[in-house]
Scaffold this active site. Structure first.
Site, PDB file in Angstrom:
ATOM      1  N   ASP A 176       0.678  -1.090  -0.064  1.00  0.00           N
ATOM      2  CA  ASP A 176       0.286   0.008  -0.044  1.00  0.00           C
ATOM      3  C   ASP A 176       1.184   1.215  -0.377  1.00  0.00           C
ATOM      4  OD1 ASP A 176      -2.789   0.131   0.967  1.00  0.00           O
ATOM      5  OD2 ASP A 176      -2.478   1.885   0.493  1.00  0.00           O
TER       6      ASP A 176
ATOM      7  N   THR B 229     -10.795   2.574  -7.562  1.00  0.00           N
ATOM      8  CA  THR B 229     -11.082   3.829  -9.147  1.00  0.00           C
ATOM      9  C   THR B 229     -12.435   4.311  -8.412  1.00  0.00           C
ATOM     10  OG1 THR B 229     -12.469   0.446  -9.484  1.00  0.00           O
ATOM     11  CG2 THR B 229     -10.278   1.722 -10.919  1.00  0.00           C
TER      12      THR B 229
ATOM     13  N   CYS C  52     -19.477   2.071  -4.152  1.00  0.00           N
ATOM     14  CA  CYS C  52     -19.614   1.074  -5.787  1.00  0.00           C
ATOM     15  C   CYS C  52     -20.263   1.275  -6.485  1.00  0.00           C
ATOM     16  CB  CYS C  52     -19.938  -0.706  -5.409  1.00  0.00           C
ATOM     17  SG  CYS C  52     -18.359  -1.154  -5.020  1.00  0.00           S
TER      18      CYS C  52
ATOM     19  N   ARG D  58     -18.131   7.542   2.779  1.00  0.00           N
ATOM     20  CA  ARG D  58     -17.444   8.018   1.236  1.00  0.00           C
ATOM     21  C   ARG D  58     -18.601   7.647   0.485  1.00  0.00           C
ATOM     22  NH1 ARG D  58     -12.413   4.099  -0.477  1.00  0.00           N
ATOM     23  NH2 ARG D  58     -13.906   2.245   0.596  1.00  0.00           N
TER      24      ARG D  58
HETATM   25  N1  LIG Z   1     -14.640  -2.193  -1.263  1.00  0.00           N
HETATM   26  C1  LIG Z   1     -15.576  -2.740  -1.424  1.00  0.00           C
HETATM   27  O1  LIG Z   1     -16.873  -2.489  -0.769  1.00  0.00           O
HETATM   28  C2  LIG Z   1     -15.381  -3.135  -2.789  1.00  0.00           C
HETATM   29  C3  LIG Z   1     -16.124  -3.835  -3.490  1.00  0.00           C
HETATM   30  C4  LIG Z   1     -16.531  -4.023  -5.010  1.00  0.00           C
HETATM   31  C5  LIG Z   1     -15.621  -4.353  -5.320  1.00  0.00           C
HETATM   32  N2  LIG Z   1     -15.074  -2.900  -5.026  1.00  0.00           N
HETATM   33  C6  LIG Z   1     -13.885  -2.592  -6.180  1.00  0.00           C
HETATM   34  O2  LIG Z   1     -11.782  -2.930  -5.544  1.00  0.00           O
HETATM   35  C7  LIG Z   1     -10.950  -1.757  -5.719  1.00  0.00           C
HETATM   36  C8  LIG Z   1     -10.837  -1.172  -4.697  1.00  0.00           C
HETATM   37  O3  LIG Z   1     -11.333  -0.741  -3.965  1.00  0.00           O
HETATM   38  P1  LIG Z   1     -11.503  -0.579  -1.973  1.00  0.00           P
HETATM   39  O4  LIG Z   1     -12.770  -0.168  -1.108  1.00  0.00           O
HETATM   40  O5  LIG Z   1     -10.923  -1.709  -1.111  1.00  0.00           O
HETATM   41  O6  LIG Z   1      -9.729   0.472  -2.441  1.00  0.00           O
HETATM   42  P2  LIG Z   1      -9.792   1.854  -0.991  1.00  0.00           P
HETATM   43  O7  LIG Z   1     -10.137   2.936  -0.689  1.00  0.00           O
HETATM   44  O8  LIG Z   1     -10.589   1.545   0.797  1.00  0.00           O
HETATM   45  O9  LIG Z   1      -8.429   1.415  -0.948  1.00  0.00           O
HETATM   46  C9  LIG Z   1      -7.150   0.461  -0.620  1.00  0.00           C
HETATM   47  C10 LIG Z   1      -5.704   0.826  -0.525  1.00  0.00           C
HETATM   48  O10 LIG Z   1      -5.712   1.317  -1.898  1.00  0.00           O
HETATM   49  C11 LIG Z   1      -4.743   1.863  -1.418  1.00  0.00           C
HETATM   50  N3  LIG Z   1      -3.768   2.350  -3.164  1.00  0.00           N
HETATM   51  C12 LIG Z   1      -4.424   3.351  -3.388  1.00  0.00           C
HETATM   52  N4  LIG Z   1      -3.455   3.905  -4.387  1.00  0.00           N
HETATM   53  C13 LIG Z   1      -2.736   3.073  -4.206  1.00  0.00           C
HETATM   54  C14 LIG Z   1      -1.230   2.641  -5.450  1.00  0.00           C
HETATM   55  N5  LIG Z   1      -0.774   4.197  -5.994  1.00  0.00           N
HETATM   56  N6  LIG Z   1      -0.659   2.004  -4.276  1.00  0.00           N
HETATM   57  C15 LIG Z   1      -0.743   1.220  -3.557  1.00  0.00           C
HETATM   58  N7  LIG Z   1      -1.777   1.276  -2.867  1.00  0.00           N
HETATM   59  C16 LIG Z   1      -2.608   1.843  -3.138  1.00  0.00           C
HETATM   60  C17 LIG Z   1      -4.811   2.793  -0.340  1.00  0.00           C
HETATM   61  O11 LIG Z   1      -3.973   3.509   0.552  1.00  0.00           O
HETATM   62  C18 LIG Z   1      -5.738   2.446   0.507  1.00  0.00           C
HETATM   63  O12 LIG Z   1      -5.247   1.058   1.308  1.00  0.00           O
HETATM   64  C19 LIG Z   1     -12.205  -0.270  -6.116  1.00  0.00           C
HETATM   65  O13 LIG Z   1     -11.948  -0.848  -7.784  1.00  0.00           O
HETATM   66  C20 LIG Z   1     -13.512  -0.351  -5.622  1.00  0.00           C
HETATM   67  O14 LIG Z   1     -14.286  -0.460  -6.900  1.00  0.00           O
HETATM   68  C21 LIG Z   1     -14.355  -2.303  -4.144  1.00  0.00           C
END
Ligand SMILES: NC(=O)c1ccc[n+]([C@@H]2O[C@H](COP(=O)([O-])OP(=O)(O)OC[C@H]3O[C@@H](n4cnc5c(N)ncnc54)[C@H](O)[C@@H]3O)[C@@H](O)[C@H]2O)c1
Length: 391
Positions: A14, A68, A243, A311
């Site tokens: 991360d 994203t 999402c 969020r």
């Molecule tokens: N959280 C959900 O419920 C969920 C469900 C389905 C799909 N998704 C998808 O999964 C993906 C991640 O979502 P999330 O909610 O886990 O994200 P998040 O905002 O919780 O971020 C995950 C981690 O990524 C890190 N990060 C950001 N930029 C980075 C980089 N360049 N290099 C390394 N680490 C980096 C952040 O510090 C954070 O700890 C997205 O595309 C989202 O649409 C999320």
């Protein structure tokens, strides 16, 4: 943690030093992963968090699951996905499998991720493998999790596909083989657009039923008795999280790139985004007549019940709208310590109306009922109880 449980040695990479330090202290930032689960993974040596991309050089599998979001024009913002890809590429070892798990529009793996890896990969690597496997998690869900939710997987070629299927078979109960990465990427957008559109429909239906004195929740319950062709969706303040409000706009953007449009997405988004005005109107009608400047208590401000994530919470729009109308707004949410640079109130006295926006555990509903504060329940959790109206 699913990979740890399946015997993989895992590095959680991360770029946030704070997040890495927090994880390595055994403090889980994810509701569905307990501190105990994280701590035992750390203790056993099967997991560590790191911000050092060199750690990738020993990895057989690299999964990218960075945010994203949308940019200020409400268009796809792939900054994190591109950044994580560019940072990882120089350290990929020969034969490594790179999987894009982040939600994005069809073609992201092929036209964004792979070209960036090809440009930045080490010169010595002869072969890399690429796949997509969109993340499917429902935070706070007690039944469906990473392991038991079937996983869509598709590789860019046969070898990539087979490697990715093997990896996800090792961490998920069911893996669904999908013909192309574009089908998997589009399926993810369809799943969440399906939710956005159906929530939009039920919110529109709510606005039609309310003035006619019909409780929309009772209509949904009645329609749900049909054993086929109907699936219940619930009305509410709007849609939130990272999402449902976001992914359909990736679809819309992608359609526009292809000189096509997606009017149903646009209408559903508009309907959901405006729902807070109807909620405010219904709540203000519950107050004593002639109240001009009200004190309104918002109950639950996270984007959904059982999580602390604010969020894209639709309760933000509700708060801003009530303030715009000249009312004083305070809030409570046992899972959210601060929100929009404000602190929750501890006081229950003197509110003209309370709006239960999200049914978080531990909200003082019975106390407010006892004090005679009218409550608009947007969650249909306390239907029929004294002093409570549902949407
Ligand atoms: N959280 C959900 O419920 C969920 C469900 C389905 C799909 N998704 C998808 O999964 C993906 C991640 O979502 P999330 O909610 O886990 O994200 P998040 O905002 O919780 O971020 C995950 C981690 O990524 C890190 N990060 C950001 N930029 C980075 C980089 N360049 N290099 C390394 N680490 C980096 C952040 O510090 C954070 O700890 C997205 O595309 C989202 O649409 C999320």
């Amino acid at each position: 943690m699913a990979a740890v449980e399946s015997g993989w040695k895992v590095v959680g990479l991360d770029n946030s030093a704070t997040r890495v330090a927090e994880l390595n202290r055994g403090h889980s930032p994810v509701e569905d992963i307990s501190n105990d689960t994280l701590s035992s993974a750390l203790k056993s040596g099967s997991y560590k968090a790191s911000s050092n991309y060199e750690d990738i050089s020993i990895a057989d599998v690299v999964t990218i699951c960075v945010p994203t979001p949308l940019d200020e024009k409400k268009e796809p913002d792939l900054t994190a996905l591109r950044g994580a890809t560019i940072s990882s590429a120089p350290y990929l070892k020969n034969g490594a499998l790179l999987v894009s798990e982040s939600t994005s529009y069809p073609g992201t793996l092929r036209t964004e991720v792979i070209p960036l890896v090809e440009k930045n990969r080490p010169t010595g690597t002869t072969q890399l493998f690429f796949a997509t496997a969109p993340e499917r998690v429902n935070p706070g869900d007690q039944v469906w999790n990473q392991k038991n939710t079937p996983r869509l997987v598709s590789g860019i070629d046969k070898d990539s596909h087979d490697k990715a299927m093997d990896f996800y078979r090792s961490i998920c109960d069911a893996v669904v083989s999908v013909e192309t990465p574009e089908i998997a990427e589009a399926a993810k957008l369809l799943e969440n657009t399906f939710r956005l559109v159906n929530i939009g429909l039920i919110n529109e239906f709510t606005k039609l039923c309310g003035p006619a004195g019909i409780d929309v929740n009772k209509v949904v319950a009645a329609a749900s008795s049909k054993p086929y062709g109907f699936m219940p969706f619930r009305p509410g303040v709007g849609v939130g999280g990272h999402c449902i409000p976001v992914d359909p706009l990736y679809l819309k953007w992608w359609a526009n790139q292809n000189n096509l449009s997606s009017p149903m997405v646009e209408l559903a988004e508009k309907t959901n985004t405006e729902m807070h005005k109807y909620v405010a109107d219904r709540a203000l009608k519950l107050m004593a007549p002639k109240t001009q400047k009200a004190r309104v208590l918002l109950l639950g401000v996270a984007y959904k019940a059982g999580v602390s994530d604010v969020r894209e919470t639709p309760v933000s729009h509700l708060r801003q709208h009530l303030i715009f109308l000249g009312h004083t707004v305070e809030w409570m949410d046992p899972l959210v310590p601060t929100w929009e640079k404000t602190n929750p109130t501890n006081e229950l006295n003197g509110f003209d109306v309370a709006i239960l926006a999200v049914n978080q555990p531990g909200l003082p509903i019975s106390e407010l009922q006892g004090m005679g504060t009218p409550i608009l329940d947007c969650t249909n959790s306390f239907s029929g109880q004294s002093g409570i109206q549902t949407l």
